[in-house]
Design a protein around this motif. Structure first.
Motif, mmCIF file in Angstrom:
data_model
loop_
_atom_site.group_PDB
_atom_site.id
_atom_site.type_symbol
_atom_site.label_atom_id
_atom_site.label_comp_id
_atom_site.label_asym_id
_atom_site.label_seq_id
_atom_site.Cartn_x
_atom_site.Cartn_y
_atom_site.Cartn_z
ATOM 1 N N MET A 231 0.805 -1.224 0.000
ATOM 2 C CA MET A 231 0.000 0.000 0.000
ATOM 3 C C MET A 231 0.837 1.273 0.000
ATOM 4 O O MET A 231 0.531 2.223 -0.719
ATOM 5 C CB MET A 231 -0.955 -0.003 1.202
ATOM 6 C CG MET A 231 -1.951 1.150 1.235
ATOM 7 S SD MET A 231 -1.345 2.651 2.046
ATOM 8 C CE MET A 231 -1.401 2.141 3.753
ATOM 9 N N GLU A 232 1.921 1.305 0.782
ATOM 10 C CA GLU A 232 2.616 2.564 1.006
ATOM 11 C C GLU A 232 3.389 3.056 -0.210
ATOM 12 O O GLU A 232 3.476 4.259 -0.453
ATOM 13 C CB GLU A 232 3.566 2.423 2.194
ATOM 14 C CG GLU A 232 4.163 3.748 2.620
ATOM 15 C CD GLU A 232 4.821 3.684 3.981
ATOM 16 O OE1 GLU A 232 5.724 4.486 4.233
ATOM 17 O OE2 GLU A 232 4.426 2.824 4.797
ATOM 18 N N ASN A 233 3.923 2.126 -1.015
ATOM 19 C CA ASN A 233 4.766 2.532 -2.145
ATOM 20 C C ASN A 233 4.279 2.034 -3.505
ATOM 21 O O ASN A 233 4.529 2.684 -4.517
ATOM 22 C CB ASN A 233 6.208 2.031 -1.944
ATOM 23 C CG ASN A 233 6.853 2.611 -0.703
ATOM 24 O OD1 ASN A 233 6.760 3.804 -0.443
ATOM 25 N ND2 ASN A 233 7.501 1.752 0.077
ATOM 26 N N GLY A 235 1.148 1.195 -4.760
ATOM 27 C CA GLY A 235 -0.158 1.478 -5.336
ATOM 28 C C GLY A 235 -1.298 0.586 -4.913
ATOM 29 O O GLY A 235 -2.382 0.654 -5.514
ATOM 30 N N CYS A 236 -1.118 -0.254 -3.895
ATOM 31 C CA CYS A 236 -2.189 -1.175 -3.518
ATOM 32 C C CYS A 236 -3.365 -0.410 -2.914
ATOM 33 O O CYS A 236 -3.200 0.395 -1.994
ATOM 34 C CB CYS A 236 -1.679 -2.206 -2.521
ATOM 35 S SG CYS A 236 -2.911 -3.481 -2.154
ATOM 36 N N LYS A 237 -4.562 -0.669 -3.427
ATOM 37 C CA LYS A 237 -5.775 0.019 -2.989
ATOM 38 C C LYS A 237 -6.736 -0.926 -2.278
ATOM 39 O O LYS A 237 -7.944 -0.658 -2.191
ATOM 40 C CB LYS A 237 -6.458 0.676 -4.184
ATOM 41 C CG LYS A 237 -5.564 1.699 -4.893
ATOM 42 C CD LYS A 237 -6.206 2.236 -6.144
ATOM 43 C CE LYS A 237 -5.286 3.234 -6.841
ATOM 44 N NZ LYS A 237 -4.041 2.583 -7.357
ATOM 45 N N ALA A 262 -0.234 -5.512 -6.681
ATOM 46 C CA ALA A 262 -1.040 -4.563 -5.924
ATOM 47 C C ALA A 262 -2.486 -4.611 -6.385
ATOM 48 O O ALA A 262 -2.779 -4.763 -7.582
ATOM 49 C CB ALA A 262 -0.489 -3.153 -6.100
ATOM 50 N N GLU A 280 1.937 2.464 -8.231
ATOM 51 C CA GLU A 280 2.601 3.625 -7.635
ATOM 52 C C GLU A 280 1.613 4.297 -6.689
ATOM 53 O O GLU A 280 0.468 4.551 -7.069
ATOM 54 C CB GLU A 280 3.029 4.605 -8.722
ATOM 55 C CG GLU A 280 3.671 5.878 -8.194
ATOM 56 C CD GLU A 280 3.955 6.869 -9.307
ATOM 57 O OE1 GLU A 280 4.213 8.035 -8.979
ATOM 58 O OE2 GLU A 280 3.894 6.484 -10.494
ATOM 59 N N THR A 281 2.035 4.549 -5.482
ATOM 60 C CA THR A 281 1.147 5.136 -4.491
ATOM 61 C C THR A 281 1.234 6.656 -4.532
ATOM 62 O O THR A 281 2.304 7.233 -4.309
ATOM 63 C CB THR A 281 1.501 4.642 -3.079
ATOM 64 O OG1 THR A 281 1.379 3.215 -3.035
ATOM 65 C CG2 THR A 281 0.576 5.257 -2.035
ATOM 66 N N LYS A 283 0.894 10.230 -3.029
ATOM 67 C CA LYS A 283 1.065 10.683 -1.649
ATOM 68 C C LYS A 283 0.852 12.185 -1.558
ATOM 69 O O LYS A 283 1.125 12.918 -2.506
ATOM 70 C CB LYS A 283 2.462 10.326 -1.128
ATOM 71 C CG LYS A 283 2.730 8.824 -1.076
ATOM 72 C CD LYS A 283 4.111 8.513 -0.508
ATOM 73 C CE LYS A 283 4.350 7.008 -0.494
ATOM 74 N NZ LYS A 283 5.664 6.652 0.064
ATOM 75 N N PRO A 288 0.310 8.290 2.256
ATOM 76 C CA PRO A 288 -0.327 7.583 1.137
ATOM 77 C C PRO A 288 -1.768 8.019 0.935
ATOM 78 O O PRO A 288 -2.520 8.209 1.903
ATOM 79 C CB PRO A 288 -0.241 6.114 1.557
ATOM 80 C CG PRO A 288 0.878 6.057 2.535
ATOM 81 C CD PRO A 288 0.845 7.376 3.257
ATOM 82 N N GLY A 290 -3.867 6.149 -0.563
ATOM 83 C CA GLY A 290 -4.671 4.939 -0.563
ATOM 84 C C GLY A 290 -5.050 4.453 0.805
ATOM 85 O O GLY A 290 -4.952 3.261 1.114
#
Length: 335
Positions: A231-233, A235-237, A262, A280-281, A283, A288, A290
């Protein structure tokens, strides 16, 4: 086909065919045998039926003239209305009719209409960016109601289009929706704001994720091959994505995040647009974007700092590796 059966016709619009492929993996028996379990008769399917060309068109005609009852119309793929409203971006083979026009006519006589996949539900990838084919979903275009059939559309049974969203949707979501309709067990109250069946849409893809220990300690992966939270880097939603796909594994085995991919929130309208980057998350001030919708960002900052300070060395090392470097302690629970 027995006259008392619940009849189903599956038509494919602007689609890659992935939703039909997913439906073919229902449980351990496949789509056709599974439909028989619930007394569902398949009038026609673009991949499974032997009829094609003029034979298929005759089936459509018998439905439209009322000779054959249509209980459930299943649509896969986006409705391509262009260019200029002509529908000629996708014509029905062997006829002079646009696929979108045929779908609209079939939806007008069907007891239920089901959009299988996010393309049929919300427009999906055919509508991304410039949308040259004027694609749309059956009753939505991304988050805007309307689509091909119009905001006020109700099927003959009094329900709006039922959106089994996903790219592709889990086979269980498709199967259980069709089964519920066949036995008369799905009402408007059991659909969410985007008309997704709540039995899967009231969950999040985050629930049951195998990476949740890393999420709890904010132990982030930095490349797709690493085992940490995506999630943090990356792009996981999953913390925002409707779906129980990490609770009921695909084919009983895995999920996107299990495989190192992700979650792109494919069950959500508009997930395909370039403003929503994949892998890609986004920010804001290092936080984040997300996050769960119901988590205040200030809480996240405080929680993340506390979690990282309590992070075990085992979790920290394993998050940045592609395999388990440090196993959990071999000691049993203390009495």
């Amino acid at each position: 086909m027995r006259g008392t059966d619940f009849t189903l016709l599956w038509i494919q619009a602007g689609s890659c065919g992935g939703c039909a492929a997913s439906a073919g993996l229902i449980e351990d028996v496949g789509l056709t045998d599974w439909l028989r379990r619930f007394g569902i008769s398949l009038l026609w399917h673009p991949s499974l039926s032997r009829e094609n060309g003029a034979e298929a068109l005759r089936i459509f005609d018998t439905v439209l003239d009322g000779s054959v009852r249509l209980d459930c119309l299943v649509v896969e793929g986006a409705m391509l209305r262009g260019p200029g409203g002509s529908g000629k971006a996708q014509m029905l083979a062997g006829s002079s009719r646009p696929v979108a026009a045929m779908i609209a006519d079939l939806a007008a006589v069907s007891r239920y209409t089901v959009a299988v996949g996010s393309c049929a539900a919300f427009g999906g990838f055919p509508t991304a960016d410039v949308n040259p084919t004027d694609g749309t979903g059956l009753q939505w275009l991304a988050t805007d109601p309307g689509g091909l059939l119009g905001e006020g559309y109700l099927s003959a049974a009094g329900l709006p289009v039922i959106n089994v969203a996903g790219c592709a949707p889990h086979p269980g979501w498709i199967a259980e929706t069709l089964a519920a309709l066949a036995i008369g067990g799905l009402s408007a109250d059991e659909l969410d704001e985007f008309r997704r069946p709540r039995f899967f849409a009231d969950h999040l893809a985050h629930h049951g994720c195998s990476r949740n220990e890393f999420y709890e300690f904010k132990a982030a992966a930095e490349t797709p091959s690493e085992r940490g939270c995506l999630m943090e880097n990356l792009g996981c939603k999953a913390t925002q994505a409707p779906g129980d796909c990490n609770v009921r594994r695909w084919n009983g085995l895995g999920s996107c995040t299990d495989g190192g991919f992700a979650c792109v929130a494919c069950t959500s309208p508009g997930f395909e647009h370039k403003e929503v980057p994949f892998l890609e998350t986004a920010k804001v001030a290092g936080i984040p974007d997300g996050l769960p919708d119901d988590m205040p960002k200030a809480w996240y900052v405080a929680l993340a700092a506390l979690s990282r300070s309590a992070m075990p060395t085992r979790v920290r090392r394993n998050a940045r590796a592609d395999n388990v470097l440090v196993p959990p302690s071999g000691h049993g629970p203390k009495s």
